[in-house]
Design a protein around this motif. Structure first.
Motif, short mmCIF file in Angstrom:
data_model
loop_
_atom_site.label_atom_id
_atom_site.label_comp_id
_atom_site.label_asym_id
_atom_site.label_seq_id
_atom_site.Cartn_x
_atom_site.Cartn_y
_atom_site.Cartn_z
N ALA A 170 0.78 -1.00 -0.04
CA ALA A 170 -0.27 0.03 0.04
C ALA A 170 0.83 1.34 0.26
O ALA A 170 2.04 1.15 0.46
CB ALA A 170 -1.09 -0.03 1.08
N SER A 171 -0.09 2.38 -0.35
CA SER A 171 0.82 3.68 -0.45
C SER A 171 2.12 3.78 -1.14
O SER A 171 2.95 4.46 -0.58
CB SER A 171 0.99 3.91 1.03
OG SER A 171 -0.29 4.07 1.79
N LYS A 192 0.34 7.13 -9.77
CA LYS A 192 -0.55 6.98 -8.98
C LYS A 192 -0.14 6.31 -7.62
O LYS A 192 0.69 5.28 -7.89
CB LYS A 192 -1.84 6.00 -9.52
CG LYS A 192 -3.06 5.92 -8.73
CD LYS A 192 -3.80 7.12 -8.75
CE LYS A 192 -5.28 6.70 -8.13
NZ LYS A 192 -6.29 7.88 -8.09
N TYR A 193 -0.66 6.50 -6.53
CA TYR A 193 -0.06 5.66 -5.34
C TYR A 193 -1.28 4.46 -5.21
O TYR A 193 -2.56 4.52 -5.38
CB TYR A 193 -0.58 6.51 -4.02
CG TYR A 193 0.67 7.45 -3.94
CD1 TYR A 193 1.74 7.00 -3.20
CD2 TYR A 193 0.83 8.70 -4.60
CE1 TYR A 193 3.05 7.85 -3.02
CE2 TYR A 193 1.75 9.61 -4.31
CZ TYR A 193 2.97 9.12 -3.73
OH TYR A 193 4.03 9.90 -3.49
N THR A 194 -0.76 3.41 -4.69
CA THR A 194 -1.59 2.23 -4.45
C THR A 194 -2.44 2.23 -3.33
O THR A 194 -2.18 3.03 -2.22
CB THR A 194 -0.65 1.09 -4.15
OG1 THR A 194 0.33 1.20 -3.12
CG2 THR A 194 0.20 0.79 -5.36
N ASP A 195 -3.67 1.67 -3.19
CA ASP A 195 -4.64 1.79 -2.09
C ASP A 195 -4.19 0.58 -1.11
O ASP A 195 -3.13 -0.05 -1.10
CB ASP A 195 -6.02 1.55 -2.52
CG ASP A 195 -6.31 0.28 -3.21
OD1 ASP A 195 -5.47 -0.75 -3.16
OD2 ASP A 195 -7.58 0.03 -3.81
N ALA A 196 -4.97 0.38 -0.15
CA ALA A 196 -4.79 -0.42 1.02
C ALA A 196 -4.71 -2.12 0.58
O ALA A 196 -4.04 -2.87 1.16
CB ALA A 196 -5.73 -0.54 1.91
N PHE A 200 -4.12 -0.14 -8.10
CA PHE A 200 -3.98 1.14 -8.49
C PHE A 200 -4.73 1.32 -9.88
O PHE A 200 -4.84 0.28 -10.61
CB PHE A 200 -2.38 1.76 -8.95
CG PHE A 200 -1.77 0.90 -9.90
CD1 PHE A 200 -2.10 1.14 -10.99
CD2 PHE A 200 -1.16 -0.20 -9.34
CE1 PHE A 200 -1.25 0.49 -11.85
CE2 PHE A 200 -0.52 -0.94 -10.33
CZ PHE A 200 -0.32 -0.72 -11.69
N SER A 289 -15.23 -1.57 -3.09
CA SER A 289 -14.91 -0.51 -4.29
C SER A 289 -14.73 -1.04 -5.52
O SER A 289 -14.39 -0.31 -6.51
CB SER A 289 -13.74 0.43 -3.82
OG SER A 289 -12.63 -0.11 -3.63
#
Length: 451
Positions: A170-171, A192-196, A200, A289
């Motif tokens: 993540a992040s 783009k930053y990765t999510d939890a 991405f 999501s």
């Protein structure tokens, strides 16, 4: 020992000789210098580990060694051996392989040398870094082909192979690079930053045909990685499309029900039905999501489609047309479907070994009733304890059962009670059931009363 003789004139000329010891000079302990760690910093990049050599110089020693102190304060010893001479001094060396179990951070090495004159030592800090393998998985670009100037969606997931195996990373900043058809190299166009979950997703304008890929530059604790490339053909601007009249029924639905999604795909050419095209049904569960593929159908001559699905959990459905050579893709409105879980069916029960005794019984004496209540556990019968069962009596010659009393079952489901017998007749026990268990009744047992 030196003797110092002092002549002193004493009266008649006699001489006195005085001898005094001089202090002994202490011999110095070995002097340890040039403590080195190689390589430094210590970078562990794989499960094979990293061999590290420790060394020092000393004027002269009979034994030597190293003590390593971990970041948490614990320590370990490393054996040292003579490895020649440098500038007239002894060189001592020791080797240790650092692996995945060694904590990252600041370590300290203390070099020690001992001779007959004592022990000398010198220390030095060094850094240990754990660098883990990464992978850009599932990278893809769509829709494909795409109209010139349309938005291309690029998705993927960054994973890191840490102490617990492959996990989402993540992040972290992930770059998207593009190599146009005929070009010699890739150029970065977005990031783009990765999510939890390490995922991405980003959109970019597509202007030329070429290859897309994701790139991760790595860090002090992670290797860099590059995804597989995905070619996307860019075509002349296509006409638009839309999905109208999208519905999902039944709604609400019970878990396990068959759902039917319907709608109509239309192209911006008078908004006529667009026949022979693939339409996907997507689903996004509550709390997520991410849209998941469910099934697809091809439109009929009127652009209509029908897609079957199974109701498993509440969430959103939508239809998606990925596009064609001449028509851009589109999505329907999202429809929320409530899925209700039906209550579990009540388990069966039974009353076994019911017995009213003695038979016969004297008038006014006690008639005893015993038995056991059981419940079906899916593959076997088990005692149903701490439940209430009712005792009933039907006089000989009567058709009416009369309530007598209520008895509670024990832990094993067994019950026992007694009542005075005044009339001959039948006895039975019933269980009225509850939310999780169905009702049941025992057999009737006849007892004759003798006067």
């Amino acid at each position: 020992m030196r003797a110092v003789v002092v002549a002193v004139a004493m009266g008649a000329g006699a001489l006195a000789l005085v001898s005094s010891p001089a202090p002994a000079t202490a011999m110095a302990a070995p002097q340890v210098t040039s403590v080195e760690v190689g390589p430094s910093p210590v970078v562990v990049e794989s499960r094979d580990g990293r061999p590290v050599t420790f060394s020092f110089l000393v004027d002269g020693a009979t034994t030597g060694g190293f003590t390593l102190k971990r970041p948490d304060g614990s320590s370990l010893d490393v054996e040292a051996k003579k490895a020649g001479e440098v500038g007239g001094k002894q060189k001592w060396e020791g080797t240790r392989r650092f692996g995945r179990s060694d904590a990252p951070g600041t370590w300290n090495v203390t070099a020690k040398a001992t001779s007959v004159t004592g022990t000398g030592q010198a220390s030095k800090d060094f850094t240990v870094r754990q660098v883990w393998e990464t992978d850009l998985a599932g990278f893809g670009a769509g829709p494909e082909p795409i109209g010139r100037g349309d938005t291309l969606v690029l998705r993927g997931r960054l994973l890191i192979n840490g102490t617990d195996g492959w996990k989402p990373y993540a992040s972290q900043k992930v770059h998207v690079a593009f190599r146009a058809l005929g070009a010699s190299g890739y150029e970065r166009v977005a990031d783009k930053y990765t999510d939890a979950r390490g995922r991405f997703s980003l959109g970019v304008r597509a202007w030329r045909t070429g290859w897309w890929r994701a790139e991760y530059d790595g860090s002090d604790v992670a290797h860099k990685s590059v995804s597989d490339s995905d070619r996307v053909d860019v075509r002349i601007k296509r006409t638009g499309s839309r999905i109208s009249g999208f519905t999902v029924s039944p709604n609400p639905a019970a878990k396990g029900d068959d759902l039917v999604a319907r709608g109509r795909l239309e192209a911006l050419r008078g908004w006529d039905g667009y026949r022979g095209q693939k339409v996907n049904l997507l689903f996004k569960p509550d709390g997520s999501s991410r849209w998941q593929f469910v099934a697809y159908d091809r439109t009929d001559r009127g652009g209509r489609f029908r897609i079957d699905a199974r109701a498993e959990r509440s969430g959103w459905f939508r239809a998606e047309f990925p596009g064609s050579r001449t028509v851009r893709g589109s999505s329907s409105r999202a429809v929320y479907v409530t899925v209700r879980t039906p209550p579990a069916p009540a388990a069966g029960t039974r009353i076994i070994r019911f017995d009213a005794y003695p038979e016969p019984v004297k008038y006014g004496r006690y008639v005893k009733n015993r038995g056991a209540l059981q419940i079906w556990k899916g593959d076997h019968w088990a005692g149903y304890g701490h439940q209430k069962v009712a005792l009933y009596f039907k006089r000989a010659g009567s058709s009416k059962w009369e309530y007598v009393k209520t008895v509670a079952t024990g832990t094993s489901g067994a019950f026992w009670t007694q009542v005075k017998a005044w009339n001959s007749g039948h006895w039975k026990v019933t269980f009225k059931g509850n939310a999780g268990a169905r009702a049941s009744a025992s057999r009737a047992d006849y007892v004759k009363v003798k006067r």
